[in-house]
Design a protein around this motif. Sequence first.
Motif, PDB file in Angstrom:
ATOM      1  N   ALA A 153       0.832  -1.206   0.000  1.00  0.00           N
ATOM      2  CA  ALA A 153       0.000   0.000   0.000  1.00  0.00           C
ATOM      3  C   ALA A 153       0.864   1.252   0.000  1.00  0.00           C
ATOM      4  N   CYS A 154       1.902   1.245   0.836  1.00  0.00           N
ATOM      5  CA  CYS A 154       2.784   2.396   0.951  1.00  0.00           C
ATOM      6  C   CYS A 154       3.491   2.681  -0.383  1.00  0.00           C
ATOM      7  N   GLU A 155       3.961   1.635  -1.037  1.00  0.00           N
ATOM      8  CA  GLU A 155       4.673   1.830  -2.295  1.00  0.00           C
ATOM      9  C   GLU A 155       3.756   2.335  -3.400  1.00  0.00           C
ATOM     10  N   LEU A 156       2.506   1.896  -3.387  1.00  0.00           N
ATOM     11  CA  LEU A 156       1.556   2.405  -4.377  1.00  0.00           C
ATOM     12  C   LEU A 156       1.257   3.877  -4.109  1.00  0.00           C
ATOM     13  N   LEU A 157       1.076   4.244  -2.865  1.00  0.00           N
ATOM     14  CA  LEU A 157       0.832   5.649  -2.528  1.00  0.00           C
ATOM     15  C   LEU A 157       2.056   6.508  -2.829  1.00  0.00           C
ATOM     16  N   ALA A 158       3.260   5.942  -2.668  1.00  0.00           N
ATOM     17  CA  ALA A 158       4.474   6.700  -2.952  1.00  0.00           C
ATOM     18  C   ALA A 158       4.584   7.061  -4.424  1.00  0.00           C
ATOM     19  N   ARG A 159       3.931   6.299  -5.272  1.00  0.00           N
ATOM     20  CA  ARG A 159       3.944   6.585  -6.716  1.00  0.00           C
ATOM     21  C   ARG A 159       2.891   7.611  -7.104  1.00  0.00           C
ATOM     22  N   ALA A 160       2.002   7.938  -6.192  1.00  0.00           N
ATOM     23  CA  ALA A 160       0.871   8.811  -6.523  1.00  0.00           C
ATOM     24  C   ALA A 160       1.294  10.281  -6.537  1.00  0.00           C
ATOM     25  N   LEU A 161       0.584  11.035  -7.344  1.00  0.00           N
ATOM     26  CA  LEU A 161       0.795  12.477  -7.442  1.00  0.00           C
ATOM     27  C   LEU A 161      -0.541  13.190  -7.273  1.00  0.00           C
ATOM     28  N   PRO A 162      -0.523  14.373  -6.646  1.00  0.00           N
ATOM     29  CA  PRO A 162      -1.770  15.140  -6.530  1.00  0.00           C
ATOM     30  C   PRO A 162      -2.225  15.644  -7.900  1.00  0.00           C
ATOM     31  N   GLY A 163      -3.493  15.465  -8.209  1.00  0.00           N
ATOM     32  CA  GLY A 163      -4.047  15.985  -9.437  1.00  0.00           C
ATOM     33  C   GLY A 163      -4.635  17.373  -9.234  1.00  0.00           C
ATOM     34  N   GLU A 178      -9.988   1.109  -3.798  1.00  0.00           N
ATOM     35  CA  GLU A 178     -10.041  -0.285  -4.232  1.00  0.00           C
ATOM     36  C   GLU A 178      -8.694  -0.759  -4.788  1.00  0.00           C
ATOM     37  N   ASP A 179      -7.949   0.157  -5.458  1.00  0.00           N
ATOM     38  CA  ASP A 179      -6.645  -0.204  -6.000  1.00  0.00           C
ATOM     39  C   ASP A 179      -5.662  -0.531  -4.877  1.00  0.00           C
ATOM     40  N   VAL A 180      -5.654   0.317  -3.856  1.00  0.00           N
ATOM     41  CA  VAL A 180      -4.750   0.104  -2.729  1.00  0.00           C
ATOM     42  C   VAL A 180      -5.138  -1.170  -1.976  1.00  0.00           C
ATOM     43  N   ARG A 181      -6.437  -1.347  -1.776  1.00  0.00           N
ATOM     44  CA  ARG A 181      -6.900  -2.541  -1.054  1.00  0.00           C
ATOM     45  C   ARG A 181      -6.517  -3.813  -1.827  1.00  0.00           C
ATOM     46  N   SER A 182      -6.671  -3.791  -3.131  1.00  0.00           N
ATOM     47  CA  SER A 182      -6.319  -4.960  -3.936  1.00  0.00           C
ATOM     48  C   SER A 182      -4.833  -5.275  -3.823  1.00  0.00           C
ATOM     49  N   ALA A 183      -3.986  -4.249  -3.840  1.00  0.00           N
ATOM     50  CA  ALA A 183      -2.546  -4.458  -3.751  1.00  0.00           C
ATOM     51  C   ALA A 183      -2.149  -5.030  -2.401  1.00  0.00           C
ATOM     52  N   LEU A 184      -2.709  -4.490  -1.341  1.00  0.00           N
ATOM     53  CA  LEU A 184      -2.305  -4.975  -0.013  1.00  0.00           C
ATOM     54  C   LEU A 184      -2.855  -6.374   0.260  1.00  0.00           C
ATOM     55  N   ARG A 185      -4.059  -6.657  -0.239  1.00  0.00           N
ATOM     56  CA  ARG A 185      -4.614  -7.993  -0.016  1.00  0.00           C
ATOM     57  C   ARG A 185      -3.820  -9.047  -0.774  1.00  0.00           C
ATOM     58  N   ALA A 186      -3.369  -8.710  -1.975  1.00  0.00           N
ATOM     59  CA  ALA A 186      -2.562  -9.657  -2.750  1.00  0.00           C
ATOM     60  C   ALA A 186      -1.250  -9.951  -2.035  1.00  0.00           C
ATOM     61  N   ALA A 187      -0.640  -8.918  -1.460  1.00  0.00           N
ATOM     62  CA  ALA A 187       0.628  -9.113  -0.763  1.00  0.00           C
ATOM     63  C   ALA A 187       0.449  -9.976   0.483  1.00  0.00           C
ATOM     64  N   CYS A 188      -0.612  -9.732   1.233  1.00  0.00           N
ATOM     65  CA  CYS A 188      -0.867 -10.547   2.421  1.00  0.00           C
ATOM     66  C   CYS A 188      -1.094 -12.004   2.043  1.00  0.00           C
ATOM     67  N   ALA A 189      -1.885 -12.230   0.997  1.00  0.00           N
ATOM     68  CA  ALA A 189      -2.179 -13.594   0.564  1.00  0.00           C
ATOM     69  C   ALA A 189      -0.909 -14.319   0.130  1.00  0.00           C
ATOM     70  N   GLU A 190       0.000 -13.600  -0.531  1.00  0.00           N
ATOM     71  CA  GLU A 190       1.255 -14.209  -0.957  1.00  0.00           C
ATOM     72  C   GLU A 190       2.086 -14.681   0.231  1.00  0.00           C
ATOM     73  N   HIS A 191       1.839 -14.079   1.395  1.00  0.00           N
ATOM     74  CA  HIS A 191       2.583 -14.447   2.610  1.00  0.00           C
ATOM     75  C   HIS A 191       1.790 -15.410   3.496  1.00  0.00           C
ATOM     76  N   GLY A 192       0.755 -16.025   2.936  1.00  0.00           N
ATOM     77  CA  GLY A 192       0.039 -17.067   3.656  1.00  0.00           C
ATOM     78  C   GLY A 192      -0.974 -16.587   4.668  1.00  0.00           C
ATOM     79  N   ALA A 193      -1.359 -15.307   4.574  1.00  0.00           N
ATOM     80  CA  ALA A 193      -2.323 -14.762   5.529  1.00  0.00           C
ATOM     81  C   ALA A 193      -3.246 -13.786   4.808  1.00  0.00           C
ATOM     82  N   PRO A 194      -4.288 -14.282   4.161  1.00  0.00           N
ATOM     83  CA  PRO A 194      -5.195 -13.397   3.424  1.00  0.00           C
ATOM     84  C   PRO A 194      -5.931 -12.429   4.337  1.00  0.00           C
ATOM     85  N   CYS A 195      -6.332 -11.309   3.760  1.00  0.00           N
ATOM     86  CA  CYS A 195      -7.130 -10.291   4.454  1.00  0.00           C
ATOM     87  C   CYS A 195      -8.590 -10.400   4.034  1.00  0.00           C
TER      88      CYS A 195
END
Length: 387
Positions: A153-163, A178-195
């Motif tokens: 989530a942090c890395e996705l937000l770090a790429r963001a710019l104010p419009g 929804e984009d941030v939630r999808s990214a963080l949920r995928a990362a958690c699932a990859e580590h064996g602990a889904p959100c």
Amino acid sequence: MRGLLLYGDTERSAALRHEIPLAIGDPFLFAEVDGQRYVLTSFLEADRIQRVLPDAELFDYFALGYKELVEGGMSYTEAGREIEARAVRQIGIDEAVVPGEFPLALGDRLREDGVVMTVDDPAVNLRRRAKSPAELEGIRAAQRAAEAGMTAACELLARALPGADGRLQVDGKPLLAEDVRSALRAACAEHGAPCPPDVIVASVWQGGGHEPGTGPLPAGLPIHIDLWPQHEESACWADMARTFMVGDPAPEHADLIAEQATLARETLEQARAAVRPGITGRELYDATCDVFEAAGYPTQRTAQGEVDGFQFSLGHGVGLEVHEAPGLGLAGHDPLVVGDVLAIEPGLWDKRAGGVTFEDLVLVTEDGCEVLTRFPYDLTPEPVPTR
């Protein structure tokens, strides 16, 4: 004899999962009398249960007459309760301590046999307050997954710019919760602990409380991320929260947000330093309220029905449930014990700009606590170095 009775399955009953650390989808009866454990189940589960509880005495539904009862016209639920009553009689329990979740119908059937039923949730909860080694391993694994999710989530937000419209953009497109939630949920699932799907990515644009957050994310305002992954193997949870902000806040919000962040961090550190066996959750909560109230913010102690300020508890226990004993709020009367795992989450909310919350997981030790969460507290999202 007086004994403990539990009934259910280990996928929904945290009390049973603590006693029998296996995923068992069908309900069964567990009893303990003077340290001796008994389990009434089917032959399908018997070998697995015997491996993890080698000293337990196992009863089988069919061996106690289940087949004859259903062939005689009883429904499977009626026959099941009859066999469960027979097992309780055979064990010799005439006084039973049960949790509040104990099935009413089974309780009524046991009362017909003269069994005295006493609901005692604190006694049942205390059995699993001190986490087993396997549970602690599962919580740590879930926490590592939580940190991986927060990193995504942090890395996705770090790429963001104010419009120009005050919304965040990534690669020229609006960045959605929804984009941030999808990214963080995928990362958690990859580590064996889904959100779960309702983990929080929200701002003042989406509202406070447990609103998960939807749609565009704002520039220059706090974005609250709260996630709670569950380790699949152990069924144990973790819980953590951080707050991020991309872009400079409006002048009328800058001092407020800075003060929120300072006070949230100060009270988190204060609470962590005070955690020890014997202190109550209410004492930790009151100390946090003292700081916020001294700074002029309302709390649950001072303003009922308010939204702004500190209008939630300081935290809660975490283990086989994401919210479990002990409580760290107005009703936090129970002293902490060695082995408690706590989510500590002080924060402040203001309806003009939103809020700042930081949440860490800690393990109560003999002389204080071990902080299980390892993640920065910076409001400005930056790529997180790989450990």
